[in-house]
Design a protein around this motif. Sequence first.
Motif, PDB file in Angstrom:
ATOM      1  N   VAL A 179     111.305  44.272  34.305  1.00  0.00           N
ATOM      2  CA  VAL A 179     110.757  44.753  32.786  1.00  0.00           C
ATOM      3  C   VAL A 179     109.887  43.348  32.343  1.00  0.00           C
ATOM      4  CG1 VAL A 179     111.585  44.297  30.159  1.00  0.00           C
ATOM      5  CG2 VAL A 179     113.568  44.394  31.838  1.00  0.00           C
ATOM      6  N   ALA A 180     109.584  42.270  32.562  1.00  0.00           N
ATOM      7  CA  ALA A 180     107.628  41.805  32.381  1.00  0.00           C
ATOM      8  C   ALA A 180     106.679  42.579  32.549  1.00  0.00           C
ATOM      9  CB  ALA A 180     108.090  40.354  32.175  1.00  0.00           C
ATOM     10  N   SER A 181     107.051  42.939  34.206  1.00  0.00           N
ATOM     11  CA  SER A 181     106.469  43.716  35.138  1.00  0.00           C
ATOM     12  C   SER A 181     105.354  44.945  34.863  1.00  0.00           C
ATOM     13  CB  SER A 181     106.013  43.267  36.888  1.00  0.00           C
ATOM     14  OG  SER A 181     107.378  43.730  37.089  1.00  0.00           O
ATOM     15  N   CYS A 182     106.356  45.405  34.802  1.00  0.00           N
ATOM     16  CA  CYS A 182     106.614  47.263  34.260  1.00  0.00           C
ATOM     17  C   CYS A 182     105.687  47.750  33.156  1.00  0.00           C
ATOM     18  CB  CYS A 182     108.138  47.379  34.008  1.00  0.00           C
ATOM     19  SG  CYS A 182     108.083  49.750  33.941  1.00  0.00           S
ATOM     20  N   TRP A 195     106.979  36.762  28.600  1.00  0.00           N
ATOM     21  CA  TRP A 195     107.556  37.750  28.719  1.00  0.00           C
ATOM     22  C   TRP A 195     107.372  38.928  27.814  1.00  0.00           C
ATOM     23  CZ3 TRP A 195     108.449  36.271  33.783  1.00  0.00           C
ATOM     24  CH2 TRP A 195     109.391  36.715  34.252  1.00  0.00           C
ATOM     25  N   ARG A 196     106.744  39.676  27.916  1.00  0.00           N
ATOM     26  CA  ARG A 196     106.675  40.820  26.702  1.00  0.00           C
ATOM     27  C   ARG A 196     107.154  42.318  26.652  1.00  0.00           C
ATOM     28  NH1 ARG A 196     103.056  38.873  23.405  1.00  0.00           N
ATOM     29  NH2 ARG A 196     101.354  37.004  24.578  1.00  0.00           N
ATOM     30  N   ALA A 197     108.369  42.423  25.804  1.00  0.00           N
ATOM     31  CA  ALA A 197     109.150  44.230  25.717  1.00  0.00           C
ATOM     32  C   ALA A 197     109.959  43.898  24.287  1.00  0.00           C
ATOM     33  CB  ALA A 197     109.781  43.756  26.830  1.00  0.00           C
ATOM     34  N   GLY A 204     108.064  48.828  30.810  1.00  0.00           N
ATOM     35  CA  GLY A 204     108.648  47.928  29.292  1.00  0.00           C
ATOM     36  C   GLY A 204     110.295  48.087  30.298  1.00  0.00           C
ATOM     37  N   PRO A 264     104.233  37.790  36.701  1.00  0.00           N
ATOM     38  CA  PRO A 264     105.437  36.648  36.186  1.00  0.00           C
ATOM     39  C   PRO A 264     105.856  36.401  37.387  1.00  0.00           C
ATOM     40  CG  PRO A 264     106.112  39.320  35.496  1.00  0.00           C
ATOM     41  CD  PRO A 264     105.513  39.832  36.166  1.00  0.00           C
TER      42      PRO A 264
END
Lengths: 252, 220
Positions: free
Chosen positions: A166-169, A102-104, A172, A74
């Motif tokens: 959120v994006a890096s986790c 961002w993917r969540a 999510g 991110p």
Amino acid sequence: MRLTLHVWRQKGPKDPGRIVTYDMPDVNPDMSFLEALDVLNERLIQRGEDPIAFDHDCREGICGACGMVINGIPHGPRRATTACQLHLRTFKDGDEIWVEPWRARAFPTIKDLVVDRSAFDRIIAAGGFVSVPTGSAPDGNALPVPKKVADLAMDAAQCIGCGACVASCPNGSAMLFVAAKVSHLGLLPQGRPERRDRARKMVEQMDREGFGACTNTGECEAACPKEIRLEFIARMNRDFLRGTFAERPEAE
Amino acid sequence: MSWLGRLYDSTIGKKAIMAVTGVILFAFIIGHLAGNLQILIPDGGARIDAYGRFLHESPVLLWGSRLVLLASVFLHILTSVQLALRNRRARPQPYEFREWREASYASRTMMISGPLIALFVVYHLGHFTTGHFHGSFEPLKVHDNMISGLQVWWASAAYVAAMILLGTHVYHGGWSLFQSLGISHPRYTPLLKKGAAVVAVLITLGYVLIPATIWMGLVR
């Protein structure tokens, strides 16, 4: 310098989306990443194509509007940097760059690189405030705040709510964001009375929004453009657990 | 909803349960290792057999501790599966291109090392507690059972592999549990991380010593 961009294109929320490759043979190394996208969009418009939609506002790293996953990270490879402050000189001539939103689940994609982050707003609305009567400002130094506490609160208050955590986790999870908000308010005297209640309400809203749980991998801390620390998640856990365990029933 | 229900319902509450049950299982791992290392005492198994009889002396204590352990294992697995399913739902669409910067290999594979360790525990209980997976099992003959059971090369290999997995699990879980319980400070969190790594290596080495020395014929 020459760059090849592999950009996620998605017409709308229902469109499955795909990666489209764009050749950028003549970009200036001193451009920011967003300026490179601006240049690309100008050309797409000239060719009669749909420009790449992306969020941006202040372009000086303080608003939290911009955000895209650049080469799997991110805001890109530079630490403590938002995408708008990432310059092309960070990359090498001839590099291939992958750009995705961002993917969540809690951040549904609206178009291309734009996602809907209103889940964060609903978490704030659930408890990210201090219930004090507004009116005239209190006297200076009426409420003493030790410098170290003020500094710690400021470290947490740096959060710009961009959603890179959120994006890096891998899960999510929005824990770093919520932890920053819970911490900066809970550390200061005005926010202390509602500290545990606030943690409980915000965490419950976070769970309702469909964010994942924390597995303490530390990816969020590394991705955060404002260097919010994992330590704040522990503080939130503490406030939440105490708030839930030690909560007294409402008085009659 | 009661406070307990609300706690269980939340992601942080479930992580706290994982941490507390993790501590209980961690304590067992240490005690179990200390007890079993007595096999290395070259006295023909007198000490470890006596230790085995001692553990079985009081049925109340034996079954009491077994129940606590079983309940911990059950809760640890239940919460982890619920959280893992939730985490998977939280990102329905994976990234095309993904890079890891901080997440250790151990931290990203807890849901692989965990279930494999659980499988191993089932085998291990059948091997040395009930004797179903053991060719010549005799109740309370701890020394003889261990020697004959671990001289089989593939059984020994399974123990070594499982203990390496256990090491990676403890490498991450050993400090992560403090974070889940809200215990973190710049002064001691780096020490907790290093401590968990050291303990993980020691646990793995300590446990591997048992099948390795028996298989090599150093302990008989």
